[in-house]
Design a protein around this motif. Sequence first.
Motif, PDB file in Angstrom:
ATOM      1  N   MET A   1      -6.470   6.148   1.687  1.00 22.08           N
ATOM      2  CA  MET A   1      -5.711   6.834   0.629  1.00 22.08           C
ATOM      3  C   MET A   1      -6.637   7.686  -0.232  1.00 22.08           C
ATOM      4  N   ALA A   2      -7.852   7.200  -0.482  1.00 20.58           N
ATOM      5  CA  ALA A   2      -8.796   8.005  -1.279  1.00 20.58           C
ATOM      6  C   ALA A   2      -9.057   9.340  -0.586  1.00 20.58           C
ATOM      7  N   GLY A   3      -9.053   9.328   0.743  1.00 18.90           N
ATOM      8  CA  GLY A   3      -9.376  10.550   1.492  1.00 18.90           C
ATOM      9  C   GLY A   3      -8.250  11.560   1.546  1.00 18.90           C
ATOM     10  N   VAL A   4      -7.017  11.140   1.200  1.00 13.62           N
ATOM     11  CA  VAL A   4      -5.855  12.006   1.449  1.00 13.62           C
ATOM     12  C   VAL A   4      -5.921  13.328   0.685  1.00 13.62           C
TER      13      VAL A   4
ATOM     14  N   ASN B   1       9.143   7.878  -8.133  1.00 15.55           N
ATOM     15  CA  ASN B   1       8.671   9.234  -8.434  1.00 15.55           C
ATOM     16  C   ASN B   1       7.488   9.138  -9.391  1.00 15.55           C
ATOM     17  N   CYS B   2       6.360   9.681  -8.987  1.00 11.53           N
ATOM     18  CA  CYS B   2       5.126   9.556  -9.784  1.00 11.53           C
ATOM     19  C   CYS B   2       4.685  10.894 -10.383  1.00 11.53           C
ATOM     20  N   ARG B   3       5.661  11.803 -10.577  1.00 10.71           N
ATOM     21  CA  ARG B   3       5.319  13.130 -11.121  1.00 10.71           C
ATOM     22  C   ARG B   3       4.519  13.001 -12.423  1.00 10.71           C
ATOM     23  N   TYR B   4       4.989  12.115 -13.314  1.00 12.66           N
ATOM     24  CA  TYR B   4       4.364  12.023 -14.640  1.00 12.66           C
ATOM     25  C   TYR B   4       3.369  10.870 -14.774  1.00 12.66           C
ATOM     26  N   ALA B   5       2.849  10.403 -13.646  1.00 13.94           N
ATOM     27  CA  ALA B   5       1.896   9.281 -13.720  1.00 13.94           C
ATOM     28  C   ALA B   5       0.656   9.675 -14.519  1.00 13.94           C
TER      29      ALA B   5
ATOM     30  N   SER C   1      -7.881   9.749  -5.730  1.00 13.50           N
ATOM     31  CA  SER C   1      -7.609  10.928  -4.908  1.00 13.50           C
ATOM     32  C   SER C   1      -6.876  11.992  -5.724  1.00 13.50           C
ATOM     33  N   ARG C   2      -5.898  11.544  -6.520  1.00 13.78           N
ATOM     34  CA  ARG C   2      -5.110  12.539  -7.268  1.00 13.78           C
ATOM     35  C   ARG C   2      -5.764  12.925  -8.606  1.00 13.78           C
ATOM     36  N   PHE C   3      -6.330  11.934  -9.324  1.00 19.63           N
ATOM     37  CA  PHE C   3      -6.780  12.209 -10.700  1.00 19.63           C
ATOM     38  C   PHE C   3      -8.304  12.233 -10.857  1.00 19.63           C
ATOM     39  N   ARG C   4      -9.023  11.773  -9.846  1.00 21.36           N
ATOM     40  CA  ARG C   4     -10.493  11.781  -9.841  1.00 21.36           C
ATOM     41  C   ARG C   4     -11.098  10.845 -10.889  1.00 21.36           C
ATOM     42  N   TYR C   5     -10.298   9.956 -11.420  1.00 17.05           N
ATOM     43  CA  TYR C   5     -10.807   8.980 -12.380  1.00 17.05           C
ATOM     44  C   TYR C   5      -9.925   7.746 -12.280  1.00 17.05           C
ATOM     45  N   ALA C   6     -10.522   6.570 -12.332  1.00 16.98           N
ATOM     46  CA  ALA C   6      -9.691   5.356 -12.318  1.00 16.98           C
ATOM     47  C   ALA C   6     -10.408   4.236 -13.037  1.00 16.98           C
ATOM     48  N   GLN C   7      -9.613   3.412 -13.673  1.00 16.20           N
ATOM     49  CA  GLN C   7     -10.179   2.281 -14.404  1.00 16.20           C
ATOM     50  C   GLN C   7      -9.185   1.129 -14.291  1.00 16.20           C
ATOM     51  N   ILE C   8      -9.585   0.030 -13.653  1.00 13.59           N
ATOM     52  CA  ILE C   8      -8.680  -1.134 -13.617  1.00 13.59           C
ATOM     53  C   ILE C   8      -9.489  -2.407 -13.832  1.00 13.59           C
ATOM     54  N   SER C   9      -8.781  -3.471 -14.213  1.00 11.57           N
ATOM     55  CA  SER C   9      -9.475  -4.750 -14.332  1.00 11.57           C
ATOM     56  C   SER C   9      -9.572  -5.354 -12.933  1.00 11.57           C
TER      57      SER C   9
ATOM     58  N   PRO D   1       0.815  -1.225   0.000  1.00 11.76           N
ATOM     59  CA  PRO D   1       0.000   0.000   0.000  1.00 11.76           C
ATOM     60  C   PRO D   1       0.846   1.271   0.000  1.00 11.76           C
ATOM     61  N   ILE D   2       2.025   1.215   0.611  1.00 12.89           N
ATOM     62  CA  ILE D   2       2.886   2.404   0.634  1.00 12.89           C
ATOM     63  C   ILE D   2       3.342   2.747  -0.788  1.00 12.89           C
ATOM     64  N   ILE D   3       3.683   1.725  -1.572  1.00  6.13           N
ATOM     65  CA  ILE D   3       4.054   1.987  -2.976  1.00  6.13           C
ATOM     66  C   ILE D   3       2.867   2.645  -3.683  1.00  6.13           C
ATOM     67  N   ALA D   4       1.664   2.103  -3.459  1.00  2.00           N
ATOM     68  CA  ALA D   4       0.476   2.671  -4.115  1.00  2.00           C
ATOM     69  C   ALA D   4       0.268   4.124  -3.679  1.00  2.00           C
ATOM     70  N   CYS D   5       0.508   4.376  -2.412  1.00  2.00           N
ATOM     71  CA  CYS D   5       0.311   5.722  -1.848  1.00  2.00           C
ATOM     72  C   CYS D   5       1.209   6.754  -2.544  1.00  2.00           C
ATOM     73  N   CYS D   6       2.378   6.273  -3.018  1.00  2.00           N
ATOM     74  CA  CYS D   6       3.333   7.179  -3.680  1.00  2.00           C
ATOM     75  C   CYS D   6       2.727   7.818  -4.929  1.00  2.00           C
ATOM     76  N   ILE D   7       1.698   7.192  -5.497  1.00  2.00           N
ATOM     77  CA  ILE D   7       1.053   7.754  -6.693  1.00  2.00           C
ATOM     78  C   ILE D   7       0.574   9.178  -6.417  1.00  2.00           C
ATOM     79  N   MET D   8       0.264   9.466  -5.152  1.00  2.00           N
ATOM     80  CA  MET D   8      -0.319  10.787  -4.821  1.00  2.00           C
ATOM     81  C   MET D   8       0.722  11.882  -4.679  1.00  2.00           C
ATOM     82  N   SER D   9       1.997  11.525  -4.697  1.00  2.00           N
ATOM     83  CA  SER D   9       3.038  12.543  -4.538  1.00  2.00           C
ATOM     84  C   SER D   9       3.755  12.773  -5.867  1.00  2.00           C
ATOM     85  N   LYS D  10       4.181  14.017  -6.101  1.00  2.00           N
ATOM     86  CA  LYS D  10       4.949  14.298  -7.322  1.00  2.00           C
ATOM     87  C   LYS D  10       6.442  14.385  -7.004  1.00  2.00           C
ATOM     88  N   GLU D  11       6.793  14.070  -5.768  1.00  2.00           N
ATOM     89  CA  GLU D  11       8.197  14.225  -5.356  1.00  2.00           C
ATOM     90  C   GLU D  11       8.892  12.865  -5.200  1.00  2.00           C
ATOM     91  N   ASP D  12      10.217  12.936  -4.990  1.00  2.00           N
ATOM     92  CA  ASP D  12      11.015  11.709  -4.842  1.00  2.00           C
ATOM     93  C   ASP D  12      10.730  11.038  -3.497  1.00  2.00           C
TER      94      ASP D  12
END
Length: 417
Positions: free
Chosen positions: A171-174, A74-78, A103-111, A27-38
């Motif tokens: 994480m959605a709430g962050v 780093n997820c700056r360009y995710a 949380s970051r993009f307001r849209y998600a689509q996964i299988s 989950p910590i790796i997933a959480c990194c999606i919300m940050s644009k920093e290293d």
Amino acid sequence: MEKLIIRGGRPLSGGLAIKSAKNSVLPIIACCIMSKEDILIRNCPKITDVDNMLNIIESIGGETKWRGADIYINCRYANPRLVDANLTSGIRSSIFILGPILSRFRYAQISYPGGCDIGLRPIDLHIMGFRRLNVRVEENNGMLLCDGEGLRGGIVNLDFPSVGATENLMMAGVLAGGKTVIRNAAREPEIVDLQNFINYLGGQAHGAGTDTIVVTGTKKLSGGEYSPVCDRIVAGTYLAAAAMCTGDVTLKNVRPHTVYSVIEKLARAGCELYETHNSVRLIAKNRPKAVPKIETQPFPGFPTDMQAQITAMLSVADGSSMIVENLFENRFRYTMQLAKMGADITVKDRVVLVKGVKALRPAATTAEDLRGGAALVSAALCADGVSEILGIHHIDRGYESIESDLSRLNADIRRAR
Ligand code: UD1
């Protein structure tokens, strides 16, 4: 096909440092999606579940790199529109990316996520929770489409304290507006760890470790370096193996409070246990004693992820034991493999009855899931003679080179093709 070859019958001894917990790191790796920093995540296990999660992050445009045992992200360009269905359908933890992406993009689509085949693992609680946070979720042809345009804080009352749903909703709430309140939240140490990580990056979460968690939305997360909590299941696995084989082992980098329910049962089985603030030592001089009843429960109860390993230990105990699995159905397949080694185990629905035998005999067995596979390794370590274990890709999902760890603890174990 790779296999483990184990010459059993030796006591385990020595010391070993335990790495960060798989169930924290994912989950910590997933959480990194919300940050644009290293971000640097310290002391991670090199296991396939972690590599799969990193592949998912890369597939959405994040940058990841192993630096020794640390992971740089780093997820700056995710760009979440790129989530690769082939990657997410193979790993249950891929569900974790939904919360941070929303949380970051307001849209998600996964299988629909895949994972360990230990029974039905629905995600209805995740979906219900997202809906409470005003996300529109549609299920279509094995895909989950989430429109989080209206995402905002809200109150989620979970029917069951699901670990994954609690983490996903935190994480959605962050980066959502307002307060997200999760009631009947799971209380696992990995949830406290996720909260610490969120707060370390500048988020605002509190209450983890209790049944109510409150996340107050913030504008952005920063970066930094973080050391996740130790893997209490890896630690528990090796302690139970030492209890089964007899011996004297010290596991370092272990927070004893994360393994209390396990060491309590090992003490009842007759082992001596000594703890410091970051280590646990187990001395087992004799064959273990039976433990009349063990039931798996959410934390702080006995973990379902230790059910197979403790059953293996009890298969050589003096007396009969009963183990009740309350979290997952279909988590007893390893018992058929243990029976090949002479274990006397009867399974009925969610209950296992184990009549301890004096000794197991070596055999060729096949791991069919992660923790069941670990139980077969302990059984082979205990059986006097040479055993082989196939299906070890299951074990590699959660243990970084189990053969190196156990060799350090005096076991005769090697990997072969
Ligand atoms: C996490 C752990 C896993 C552990 C489990 C229980 C990770 C990566 N994995 O899995 O190792 O075995 O906790 O401690 O942290 N459920 C539903 N609906 C849902 C979600 C769950 O009915 O939406 C049910 C499951 O089927 C199961 C129970 O709740 O019976 C527990 O599941 P959950 O706590 O969610 O486990 P995971 O997060 O998948």
